[in-house]
Design an enzyme around this catalytic site. Structure first.
Site, PDB file in Angstrom:
ATOM      1  CB  SER A 189     100.076  -8.853  10.347  1.00 16.25           C
ATOM      2  OG  SER A 189     101.296  -8.588  11.010  1.00 16.25           O
ATOM      3  CB  ILE A 190     104.702 -10.488   8.767  1.00 14.00           C
ATOM      4  CG1 ILE A 190     104.550  -9.005   9.144  1.00 14.00           C
ATOM      5  CG2 ILE A 190     105.880 -10.688   7.826  1.00 14.00           C
ATOM      6  CD1 ILE A 190     104.316  -8.088   7.969  1.00 14.00           C
ATOM      7  CB  ALA A 191     105.152 -15.134   8.544  1.00 12.79           C
ATOM      8  CD  GLN A 192      99.421 -19.360   7.117  1.00 12.00           C
ATOM      9  OE1 GLN A 192      98.531 -18.518   7.275  1.00 12.00           O
ATOM     10  NE2 GLN A 192      99.190 -20.476   6.442  1.00 12.00           N
ATOM     11  CE  LYS A 214     107.807 -15.419  11.406  1.00 11.44           C
ATOM     12  NZ  LYS A 214     108.539 -14.607  12.418  1.00 11.44           N
ATOM     13  CG  ASP A 258     107.215  -8.369  18.717  1.00 13.79           C
ATOM     14  OD1 ASP A 258     106.399  -7.703  19.385  1.00 13.79           O
ATOM     15  OD2 ASP A 258     106.885  -9.044  17.730  1.00 13.79           O
TER      16      ASP A 258
END
Length: 370
Positions: free
Chosen positions: A150-153, A172, A304
């Site tokens: 959702s924030i990065a790939q 990233k 996480d």
């Protein structure tokens, strides 16, 4: 469209002038400079959660508002998806807290960890080039991401180490405009905190949870996650801390900027795709060792560690995984630092619990015969 620039009584305010760590007064000032943008986003938020509120009231009135309601959990997950990256990430973070959510909600929100649509590889190249001034440091970059969140790939690439060899790396890259979007959404969350703190305990009852404090903690964690330079610093610190733990590794960081982080590529299998019981038992033991050091020695731990952020790097074929193979811990976007005194108290509590368990076991009468 999000507003990037605004004027306040103190001067120019942009998302990049906000502090690296979440600071509520600073975000309040940011909010004050762009009330129209925040107001529209809050309206979107209110519209999205309205059906949830109506359903919660209906269930509450009927005495059926429970955390094992699979239909209501699914509605909530779909609402988070509708609201976008910030709220998807919140769902991902709390999905691992089965102690708070219960098994039904935890299983439903864990679906947010998969199926995130990637953004265009050409856009990722633009961000990488903008961050480092050129692409000369890279021999090659795969346009198709190997993972999207959702924030990065993440893109796989080959990187030329200064005065060294070329190595396989993972790049990233933050999603375009995600920092601006998260900044506005955190203003919305702050504004909605009283409403959420009123209803969440009724949906997910737990006498031990301070929901306002939890929401503030989530805001702080989210803001840190959209600064990859900060994540790189945390990953380097975490790698140094884990170095003494046998068979537990953390990828080395090779370069970073606010929007891009380059780290070594590690070939392995995410634990959530592992079905071998011997491997899972081995990984469980290594995680125990890693977290004992994180919690009781370093006072700095990974918050996480779901199955997608843990890679099993297998040992030689045919060898017992209890004696070979490594566990690689990925994604240091969400790390928690606690006071050393809190770390000591956790150790004392764990030792007390272990002693109580030992003392509660049935004891054999008399001396054992030789």
């Amino acid at each position: 469209m999000l507003v990037h620039l605004a004027l306040s009584v103190h001067g120019l305010v942009t998302v990049d002038t906000l502090p690296k760590s979440f600071d509520r007064p600073a975000f309040q000032s940011y909010w004050d400079t762009m009330p129209g943008t925040v107001g529209r986003r809050y309206a979107q938020f209110a519209t999205a959660i309205a059906p949830l509120q109506v359903e919660a009231v209906r269930l509450f009135a009927a005495g059926k508002l429970r955390r094992d309601d699979a239909t209501f959990a699914e509605m909530s997950r779909e609402t988070l998806e509708q609201l976008g990256p910030t709220f998807i990430k919140i769902g991902q973070i709390i999905s691992v807290r089965e102690d708070i959510l219960g098994p039904v909600w935890a299983a439903e929100l864990s679906k947010l960890q998969d199926g995130i649509k990637p953004f265009e590889g050409a856009e990722a190249l633009r961000v990488i080039e903008e961050s480092f001034g050129s692409l000369e440091a890279f021999v090659s970059i795969e346009l198709q991401p190997v993972a999207a969140a959702s924030i990065a790939q993440v893109h796989r690439a080959v990187y030329k180490v200064p005065d060294g060899p070329s190595v396989d790396v993972a790049i990233k890259v933050l999603r375009p405009s995600v920092r601006e979007q998260v900044a506005v959404d955190l203003c919305v969350l702050d504004r909605a905190s009283d409403l959420l703190a009123t209803w969440l305990p009724r949906i997910l009852p737990s006498n031990q949870i301070d929901w306002r404090a939890l929401l503030r903690g989530l805001s702080a964690a989210l803001w840190e996650e959209v600064n990859l330079e900060g994540e790189a610093e945390r990953q380097q610190k975490f790698a140094a801390n884990m170095a003494p733990v046998p068979r537990v590794t953390v990828p080395a960081v090779l370069a970073s900027s606010q929007q891009v982080m380059v780290s070594e590529w590690v070939e392995g299998t995410p634990l959530r795709r592992v079905d071998s019981k011997p491997v899972l038992r081995a990984a469980q033991g290594l995680m125990r060792d890693a977290y004992c050091k994180q919690l009781f020695s370093d006072a700095f731990f990974h918050a996480d560690c779901h199955g997608g952020n843990l890679l099993w790097v297998g040992g030689p074929s045919g060898e017992d995984p209890l004696d070979s193979g490594e566990l690689c811990i990925l994604d240091c976007g969400l790390m928690v630092e606690i006071e050393p005194s809190d770390s000591d108290n956790l150790l004392r509590l764990s030792l007390r619990h272990a002693l109580q368990r030992r003392d509660s076991r049935p004891r054999q009468r008399g001396w054992p015969r030789s």
